[in-house]
Design a protein around this motif. Sequence first.
Motif, short mmCIF file in Angstrom:
data_model
loop_
_atom_site.label_atom_id
_atom_site.label_comp_id
_atom_site.label_asym_id
_atom_site.label_seq_id
_atom_site.Cartn_x
_atom_site.Cartn_y
_atom_site.Cartn_z
N VAL A 211 0.85 -1.19 0.00
CA VAL A 211 0.00 0.00 0.00
C VAL A 211 0.89 1.25 0.00
O VAL A 211 2.07 1.17 0.35
CB VAL A 211 -0.93 0.03 1.24
N ASP A 212 0.31 2.36 -0.37
CA ASP A 212 1.10 3.60 -0.43
C ASP A 212 1.08 4.27 0.95
O ASP A 212 0.50 5.33 1.15
CB ASP A 212 0.57 4.55 -1.52
N ASP A 213 1.77 3.60 1.89
CA ASP A 213 1.75 4.03 3.30
C ASP A 213 3.19 4.08 3.79
O ASP A 213 3.88 3.05 3.81
CB ASP A 213 0.90 2.99 4.08
N PRO A 214 3.68 5.25 4.18
CA PRO A 214 5.09 5.37 4.58
C PRO A 214 5.46 4.52 5.79
O PRO A 214 6.61 4.09 5.91
CB PRO A 214 5.27 6.87 4.88
N ILE A 215 4.50 4.26 6.68
CA ILE A 215 4.82 3.44 7.87
C ILE A 215 4.93 1.97 7.46
O ILE A 215 5.84 1.25 7.87
CB ILE A 215 3.75 3.63 8.97
N ALA A 216 4.01 1.53 6.61
CA ALA A 216 4.09 0.15 6.11
C ALA A 216 5.42 -0.06 5.39
O ALA A 216 6.06 -1.11 5.51
CB ALA A 216 2.92 -0.13 5.16
N ALA A 217 5.86 0.97 4.67
CA ALA A 217 7.13 0.87 3.94
C ALA A 217 8.29 0.66 4.91
O ALA A 217 9.18 -0.16 4.68
CB ALA A 217 7.35 2.13 3.10
N ILE A 250 7.04 8.07 1.22
CA ILE A 250 7.73 6.75 1.19
C ILE A 250 9.15 6.94 0.68
O ILE A 250 10.11 6.44 1.26
CB ILE A 250 6.94 5.75 0.31
N VAL A 251 9.28 7.69 -0.41
CA VAL A 251 10.62 7.92 -0.99
C VAL A 251 11.53 8.58 0.05
O VAL A 251 12.69 8.17 0.23
CB VAL A 251 10.50 8.81 -2.26
N GLU A 252 11.00 9.57 0.75
CA GLU A 252 11.82 10.29 1.72
C GLU A 252 12.18 9.44 2.94
O GLU A 252 13.20 9.67 3.57
CB GLU A 252 11.08 11.55 2.21
N GLY A 253 11.34 8.45 3.25
CA GLY A 253 11.48 7.73 4.52
C GLY A 253 12.25 6.42 4.44
O GLY A 253 12.41 5.74 5.44
N THR A 254 12.71 6.03 3.26
CA THR A 254 13.40 4.73 3.17
C THR A 254 14.72 4.86 2.43
O THR A 254 14.89 5.73 1.59
CB THR A 254 12.51 3.68 2.46
N LYS A 255 15.62 3.94 2.76
CA LYS A 255 16.90 3.89 2.03
C LYS A 255 16.76 2.99 0.80
O LYS A 255 17.61 2.96 -0.06
CB LYS A 255 17.99 3.29 2.93
N CYS A 278 10.84 8.61 -7.25
CA CYS A 278 10.88 7.14 -7.24
C CYS A 278 12.09 6.65 -8.03
O CYS A 278 12.57 7.32 -8.95
CB CYS A 278 9.61 6.58 -7.88
N THR A 279 12.53 5.46 -7.66
CA THR A 279 13.66 4.84 -8.35
C THR A 279 13.23 4.33 -9.72
O THR A 279 14.02 4.30 -10.66
CB THR A 279 14.18 3.65 -7.51
N GLY A 280 11.99 3.88 -9.81
CA GLY A 280 11.52 3.31 -11.07
C GLY A 280 10.03 3.08 -11.04
O GLY A 280 9.34 3.44 -10.08
N VAL A 281 9.56 2.46 -12.11
CA VAL A 281 8.13 2.19 -12.25
C VAL A 281 7.97 0.77 -12.81
O VAL A 281 8.70 0.38 -13.72
CB VAL A 281 7.47 3.19 -13.24
N LEU A 282 7.01 0.05 -12.25
CA LEU A 282 6.66 -1.26 -12.81
C LEU A 282 5.25 -1.15 -13.40
O LEU A 282 4.35 -0.61 -12.76
CB LEU A 282 6.66 -2.32 -11.72
N MET A 283 5.08 -1.65 -14.59
CA MET A 283 3.74 -1.59 -15.18
C MET A 283 3.50 -2.76 -16.13
O MET A 283 4.44 -3.36 -16.66
CB MET A 283 3.56 -0.29 -15.95
N ASN A 284 2.23 -3.05 -16.31
CA ASN A 284 1.86 -4.11 -17.24
C ASN A 284 0.70 -3.67 -18.14
O ASN A 284 0.84 -3.55 -19.35
CB ASN A 284 1.48 -5.38 -16.48
#
Length: 332
Positions: A211-217, A250-255, A278-284
């Motif tokens: 999920v797009d949740d910084p704490i879950a990340a 999320i980007v700011e809070g993780t290495k 973001c470092t990248g994107v995954l898509m289908n």
Amino acid sequence: MRTDGTISIHLNGEHRRVRAGITLAELAGELGLAPEKVAVERNLEVVPRSTLAAVVVEDGDELEIVHFVGGGDAAARDDDWTVAGRTFRSRLIVGTGKYKNFEQNAAALAASGAEIVTVAVRRVNVSDPKAPMLTDYIDPKKVTYLPNTAGCFTGEEAIRTLRLAREAGGWDLVKLEVLGEARTLYPDMVETLRATEVLAKEGFKPMVYCVDDPIAAKRLEDAGAVAIMPLGAPIGSGLGIQNRVTIRLIVEGTKLPVLVDAGVGTASEAAEAMELGCTGVLMNTAIAEAKDPVLMAAAMKAGVEAGRMAYRAGRMGKRMYADPSSPLAGLI
Ligand SMILES: CC(=O)[C@@H](O)[C@H](O)COP(=O)(O)O
């Protein structure tokens, strides 16, 4: 051998004659080639690139020159990214589902420039030699296969699926996806966290859909995830990034590398993910269900690259009011 003050060269397969008596570095300059991008064979001997400025070509020499083109500009080349010790240039990861056939999938992959493809272990045939195999179209020696637990609704199911994948193909870099329900295809974060912990302890390197949740990340990072992959919007919806703020947090809070996974619908949304850092994107789906999947794959490549460059360049500040582009001071 002809000795008339000229030398024979083959440049990228084309025959030419140029004057002798100059160094190989000067010759490269005269041909408009960057010395660091050429490989030279002189009279069937490879010339070390470090000696190009010292080696003088002599009357009658035969040279084979290969000039490497492409690879992007220097800034782009210096912008590789790494996950679990593996380095990639492309920041776009593409899927292998929903395509008309494997040929179309392979053509779209080539246009996307992606170096990683996700493979739903439970859906794609990678082991039955009697049925058409993805590996006949997308060479696992050239492209990194990222086994994916798409379709798993419990942590246990996902863990078993990835154990099987490791057994079958030796993969340890994997994409973990534990879904909570079929209607939203939202991740079940309790199960996802539990499975991340187990997989990490077993030596897997899980890139985790979440999920797009910084704490879950943060919890995922502690549990042993090697990449955080928050949804932009529900899988297959093409709605684009619904919450820019949480993706940025999320980007700011993780290495760890952060890759938006799911919900991207078009190239500007891929660029948006990259502009958020973001470092990248995954898509289908956005590529597979486009009217022209190959063209859309190329558009996504451009979108990801443009967004990344814009992020690195640094966006101008926003102003409440107009600010003239040409100075007004000193006007007569
Ligand atoms: C392909 C994959 O691994 C999935 O996580 C998902 O299918 C991506 O979502 P979209 O299809 O919305 O791009």
